[in-house]
Design a protein around this motif. Structure first.
Motif, PDB file in Angstrom:
ATOM      1  N   CYS A 191       0.812  -1.217   0.000  1.00  0.00           N
ATOM      2  CA  CYS A 191       0.000   0.000   0.000  1.00  0.00           C
ATOM      3  C   CYS A 191       0.847   1.270   0.000  1.00  0.00           C
ATOM      4  O   CYS A 191       0.318   2.368  -0.215  1.00  0.00           O
ATOM      5  CB  CYS A 191      -0.922   0.020   1.224  1.00  0.00           C
ATOM      6  SG  CYS A 191      -2.235  -1.226   1.177  1.00  0.00           S
ATOM      7  N   SER A 192       2.139   1.133   0.235  1.00  0.00           N
ATOM      8  CA  SER A 192       3.012   2.300   0.362  1.00  0.00           C
ATOM      9  C   SER A 192       4.046   2.384  -0.754  1.00  0.00           C
ATOM     10  O   SER A 192       5.041   3.093  -0.619  1.00  0.00           O
ATOM     11  CB  SER A 192       3.743   2.258   1.715  1.00  0.00           C
ATOM     12  OG  SER A 192       2.845   2.139   2.788  1.00  0.00           O
ATOM     13  N   MET A 193       3.834   1.682  -1.862  1.00  0.00           N
ATOM     14  CA  MET A 193       4.814   1.656  -2.941  1.00  0.00           C
ATOM     15  C   MET A 193       5.137   3.040  -3.502  1.00  0.00           C
ATOM     16  O   MET A 193       6.295   3.316  -3.819  1.00  0.00           O
ATOM     17  CB  MET A 193       4.349   0.722  -4.055  1.00  0.00           C
ATOM     18  CG  MET A 193       4.454  -0.751  -3.695  1.00  0.00           C
ATOM     19  SD  MET A 193       6.095  -1.231  -3.093  1.00  0.00           S
ATOM     20  CE  MET A 193       7.108  -0.868  -4.513  1.00  0.00           C
ATOM     21  N   PRO A 194       4.149   3.953  -3.657  1.00  0.00           N
ATOM     22  CA  PRO A 194       4.511   5.292  -4.133  1.00  0.00           C
ATOM     23  C   PRO A 194       5.501   5.992  -3.202  1.00  0.00           C
ATOM     24  O   PRO A 194       6.481   6.589  -3.666  1.00  0.00           O
ATOM     25  CB  PRO A 194       3.168   6.027  -4.165  1.00  0.00           C
ATOM     26  CG  PRO A 194       2.160   4.950  -4.350  1.00  0.00           C
ATOM     27  CD  PRO A 194       2.685   3.778  -3.565  1.00  0.00           C
ATOM     28  N   ALA A 195       5.260   5.925  -1.879  1.00  0.00           N
ATOM     29  CA  ALA A 195       6.174   6.554  -0.924  1.00  0.00           C
ATOM     30  C   ALA A 195       7.524   5.856  -0.927  1.00  0.00           C
ATOM     31  O   ALA A 195       8.576   6.503  -0.878  1.00  0.00           O
ATOM     32  CB  ALA A 195       5.568   6.524   0.481  1.00  0.00           C
TER      33      ALA A 195
END
Length: 291
Positions: A191-195
């Motif tokens: 869920c945090s791949m963009p960050a």
């Protein structure tokens, strides 16, 4: 009334396009100048000062830089340090950020204080050098990675991003039988791949631009990263004395070499950035919304 508003909207759009075009042109022109200057002759560059399109094309600067296989070895060193260092730093940063994002962590504020403290105060150059020396990391690529394993600012960004994720995701994972590591690797990280992509880019650029640590900790010229070697090339091309190994017997074109060095050092990062741009933008937007 509608026509007036439409006319005003058109004028506003035209002004915006005009101003943004000027800003884009001002931003791009220096890059064009550097690239064009690296392909021109030293005489023309000295005469014109600002070149956008060479009248006489020359590869002398690049022939000088690539006249030996030394630069390819340094490029390999930088690639290894950048790839390995980024993976290592992200591994530690994600684990630390996830732990500190847990509200049930005992002593979370106390631990966080020590991390923030290092952003304001550090041991200094000499104590850090002695620590690297007595741990046996001198003349080792690990000396370019271990002392800078975690950037506290990047870790805090990840921590804030993790805290912004809905608690219901973790609750659902616990009901399905996931432990903390399962929640981290199956829920939080996907869920945090963009960050994570954004912070990875920050780390990669930092490792690619490694210079001062290499000057301090690496004495073996075979282990020099690309930034240190390019600095030596510029010094030699300027006709100054240098204590390192001789680079080449080819007479260097002083002015154009400096431009070519900038191109060689910048192009790899520019080639990687487009693949991470969508994640970078998405990560910034998600972070701003959740905060």
């Amino acid at each position: 009334m509608v026509e007036d508003k439409s006319l005003g909207s058109r004028i506003f759009s035209i002004i915006n396009i005009f101003l943004l075009s000027i800003i884009a042109l001002v931003t791009v022109l220096p890059f064009i100048h550097v690239i064009a200057s690296s392909f021109t002759t030293s005489a023309e560059l000295a005469e014109k000062q600002f070149v956008l399109f060479p009248t006489e094309w020359s590869l002398a600067a690049y022939k000088y830089i690539f006249s030996t296989d030394t630069i390819f070895r340094s490029l390999l060193v930088s690639i290894v340090v950048t790839a390995g260092g980024t993976l290592w730093s992200m591994f530690l940063s994600v684990l630390t950020a996830y732990g500190l994002s847990r509200k049930d962590l005992v002593g979370r504020r106390f631990i966080m204080f020590f991390f923030v403290f290092t952003m304001l105060f550090n041991g200094g150059m000499i104590p850090t050098f002695l620590a690297v020396k007595y741990t046996g990391l001198l003349d080792s690529l690990l000396a370019l990675v271990i002392p800078v394993s975690i950037n506290v600012f990047n870790m805090i960004i990840l921590k804030s991003f993790f805290q912004g994720l809905p608690d219901s995701l973790e609750d659902a994972a616990k009901i399905d039988g996931c432990n903390d590591f399962g929640i981290l690797f199956r829920i939080i990280i996907p869920c945090s791949m963009p960050a994570i992509a954004t912070i990875s880019l920050f780390y990669a650029v930092t490792y690619w631009n490694t210079y001062m640590h290499a000057i301090l900790y690496i004495n073996n010229s075979d282990l020099w990263p690309i930034q240190v070697l390019l600095r030596q090339i510029v010094v030699l091309a300027s006709g100054l004395s240098y204590d390192g190994a001789e680079f080449t017997d080819v007479p260097p074109p002083e002015l154009t070499v400096k431009m070519a060095v900038i191109v060689v050092a910048t192009i790899p990062v520019l080639l990687v950035y487009p693949f991470l741009q969508k994640h970078f933008t998405k990560g910034a937007l998600l972070g701003s919304i959740k905060e």
